[in-house]
Design a protein around this motif. Structure first.
Motif, PDB file in Angstrom:
ATOM      1  N   GLU A  55      32.748  -5.713  37.639  1.00  0.00           N
ATOM      2  CA  GLU A  55      32.083  -7.016  37.748  1.00  0.00           C
ATOM      3  C   GLU A  55      32.449  -7.912  36.576  1.00  0.00           C
ATOM      4  O   GLU A  55      32.730  -9.100  36.754  1.00  0.00           O
ATOM      5  CB  GLU A  55      30.565  -6.848  37.793  1.00  0.00           C
ATOM      6  CG  GLU A  55      30.020  -6.420  39.117  1.00  0.00           C
ATOM      7  CD  GLU A  55      28.499  -6.292  39.087  1.00  0.00           C
ATOM      8  OE1 GLU A  55      27.850  -6.926  38.218  1.00  0.00           O
ATOM      9  OE2 GLU A  55      27.971  -5.556  39.932  1.00  0.00           O
ATOM     10  N   VAL A  56      32.425  -7.352  35.375  1.00  0.00           N
ATOM     11  CA  VAL A  56      32.770  -8.140  34.190  1.00  0.00           C
ATOM     12  C   VAL A  56      34.255  -8.484  34.197  1.00  0.00           C
ATOM     13  O   VAL A  56      34.644  -9.611  33.868  1.00  0.00           O
ATOM     14  CB  VAL A  56      32.375  -7.387  32.905  1.00  0.00           C
ATOM     15  CG1 VAL A  56      32.849  -8.135  31.668  1.00  0.00           C
ATOM     16  CG2 VAL A  56      30.872  -7.186  32.847  1.00  0.00           C
ATOM     17  N   SER A  59      34.954 -11.314  36.641  1.00  0.00           N
ATOM     18  CA  SER A  59      34.066 -12.478  36.552  1.00  0.00           C
ATOM     19  C   SER A  59      34.811 -13.746  36.152  1.00  0.00           C
ATOM     20  O   SER A  59      34.325 -14.846  36.403  1.00  0.00           O
ATOM     21  CB  SER A  59      32.936 -12.201  35.558  1.00  0.00           C
ATOM     22  OG  SER A  59      33.446 -12.127  34.239  1.00  0.00           O
ATOM     23  N   ALA A  61      35.172 -14.695  33.177  1.00  0.00           N
ATOM     24  CA  ALA A  61      34.536 -15.222  31.966  1.00  0.00           C
ATOM     25  C   ALA A  61      35.524 -15.208  30.809  1.00  0.00           C
ATOM     26  O   ALA A  61      36.266 -14.250  30.617  1.00  0.00           O
ATOM     27  CB  ALA A  61      33.312 -14.377  31.621  1.00  0.00           C
ATOM     28  N   GLN A  65      31.971 -16.568  27.136  1.00  0.00           N
ATOM     29  CA  GLN A  65      31.036 -16.240  28.204  1.00  0.00           C
ATOM     30  C   GLN A  65      30.945 -14.738  28.466  1.00  0.00           C
ATOM     31  O   GLN A  65      30.146 -14.300  29.295  1.00  0.00           O
ATOM     32  CB  GLN A  65      31.472 -16.929  29.502  1.00  0.00           C
ATOM     33  CG  GLN A  65      31.552 -18.431  29.398  1.00  0.00           C
ATOM     34  CD  GLN A  65      32.285 -19.027  30.585  1.00  0.00           C
ATOM     35  OE1 GLN A  65      33.122 -18.365  31.201  1.00  0.00           O
ATOM     36  NE2 GLN A  65      31.965 -20.274  30.900  1.00  0.00           N
ATOM     37  N   ALA A  69      28.144 -12.226  30.681  1.00  0.00           N
ATOM     38  CA  ALA A  69      28.580 -11.468  31.853  1.00  0.00           C
ATOM     39  C   ALA A  69      28.292  -9.974  31.677  1.00  0.00           C
ATOM     40  O   ALA A  69      27.892  -9.295  32.621  1.00  0.00           O
ATOM     41  CB  ALA A  69      30.070 -11.697  32.108  1.00  0.00           C
ATOM     42  N   ARG A  72      24.499  -9.359  32.174  1.00  0.00           N
ATOM     43  CA  ARG A  72      24.143  -9.399  33.598  1.00  0.00           C
ATOM     44  C   ARG A  72      24.606  -8.133  34.317  1.00  0.00           C
ATOM     45  O   ARG A  72      23.885  -7.583  35.159  1.00  0.00           O
ATOM     46  CB  ARG A  72      24.741 -10.644  34.267  1.00  0.00           C
ATOM     47  CG  ARG A  72      24.021 -11.928  33.902  1.00  0.00           C
ATOM     48  CD  ARG A  72      24.513 -13.096  34.734  1.00  0.00           C
ATOM     49  NE  ARG A  72      25.940 -13.387  34.552  1.00  0.00           N
ATOM     50  CZ  ARG A  72      26.435 -14.133  33.559  1.00  0.00           C
ATOM     51  NH1 ARG A  72      25.621 -14.660  32.665  1.00  0.00           N
ATOM     52  NH2 ARG A  72      27.725 -14.352  33.483  1.00  0.00           N
ATOM     53  N   ALA A  73      25.793  -7.639  33.982  1.00  0.00           N
ATOM     54  CA  ALA A  73      26.318  -6.426  34.615  1.00  0.00           C
ATOM     55  C   ALA A  73      25.466  -5.211  34.245  1.00  0.00           C
ATOM     56  O   ALA A  73      25.171  -4.370  35.103  1.00  0.00           O
ATOM     57  CB  ALA A  73      27.773  -6.205  34.211  1.00  0.00           C
ATOM     58  N   ARG A 134      41.227  -6.623  32.699  1.00  0.00           N
ATOM     59  CA  ARG A 134      40.512  -7.899  32.796  1.00  0.00           C
ATOM     60  C   ARG A 134      41.334  -8.932  33.553  1.00  0.00           C
ATOM     61  O   ARG A 134      42.525  -9.104  33.312  1.00  0.00           O
ATOM     62  CB  ARG A 134      40.232  -8.394  31.376  1.00  0.00           C
ATOM     63  CG  ARG A 134      39.324  -9.566  31.293  1.00  0.00           C
ATOM     64  CD  ARG A 134      38.975  -9.802  29.837  1.00  0.00           C
ATOM     65  NE  ARG A 134      38.234 -11.031  29.701  1.00  0.00           N
ATOM     66  CZ  ARG A 134      37.973 -11.612  28.559  1.00  0.00           C
ATOM     67  NH1 ARG A 134      38.414 -11.062  27.438  1.00  0.00           N
ATOM     68  NH2 ARG A 134      37.288 -12.720  28.522  1.00  0.00           N
TER      69      ARG A 134
END
Length: 139
Positions: A55-56, A59, A61, A65, A69, A72-73, A134
């Motif tokens: 998710e990260v 994202s 981001a 940011q 992130a 939130r993950a 990433r």
């Protein structure tokens, strides 16, 4: 045809062997339940950790940011784990190259066997680093 009467050595032989057999069966059932449930817990925690890192990673981001992130993950991962989430440590680590997302996850074992057995069968506690490439957005 004469039937032989049970002598003093034959009495309670069936009860003793049945009790022993039931004890062995219950011991094997507890052992196998312990191993299987631990495998299930480790697999679930590992899957949730991979999902959080992914998710990260996707994202988009940027570096400013990224902390939001990650928080939130981790929050979503704890929600997915339910009550077991309190026994799991999720911590994002900094990748020096900046191209990967690194999530360090640790989790306790599930203990079903009594403490006096001193047995800890099955997989050890979970201690892994999840590394996901990433996805950076390019302008």
């Amino acid at each position: 045809m004469r039937t032989r009467r049970a002598g003093p050595t034959d009495r309670a032989g069936g009860v003793l062997s049945t009790t022993f057999g039931v004890g062995v069966f219950l011991s094997l059932l507890a052992f196998s339940s312990h191993v299987l449930l631990n495998l299930w817990v480790i697999t679930t925690v590992d899957d949730v950790a991979h999902l959080a890192a992914t998710e990260v990673a996707i994202s988009g981001a940027d570096d400013s940011q990224l902390a939001g992130a990650e928080l939130r993950a981790i929050s979503r991962a704890r929600t997915r784990l339910g009550e077991w989430g309190s026994k799991v440590t999720l911590q994002f680590e900094t990748d020096p190259t900046g191209t990967n997302i690194v999530l360090h996850v640790t989790s306790d074992q599930l203990h079903l066997l009594p403490a006096f057995t001193n047995a800890d069968p099955g997989p050890p506690s979970l201690d892994r680093r999840v590394v996901v490439r990433r996805e950076l957005s390019h302008p």
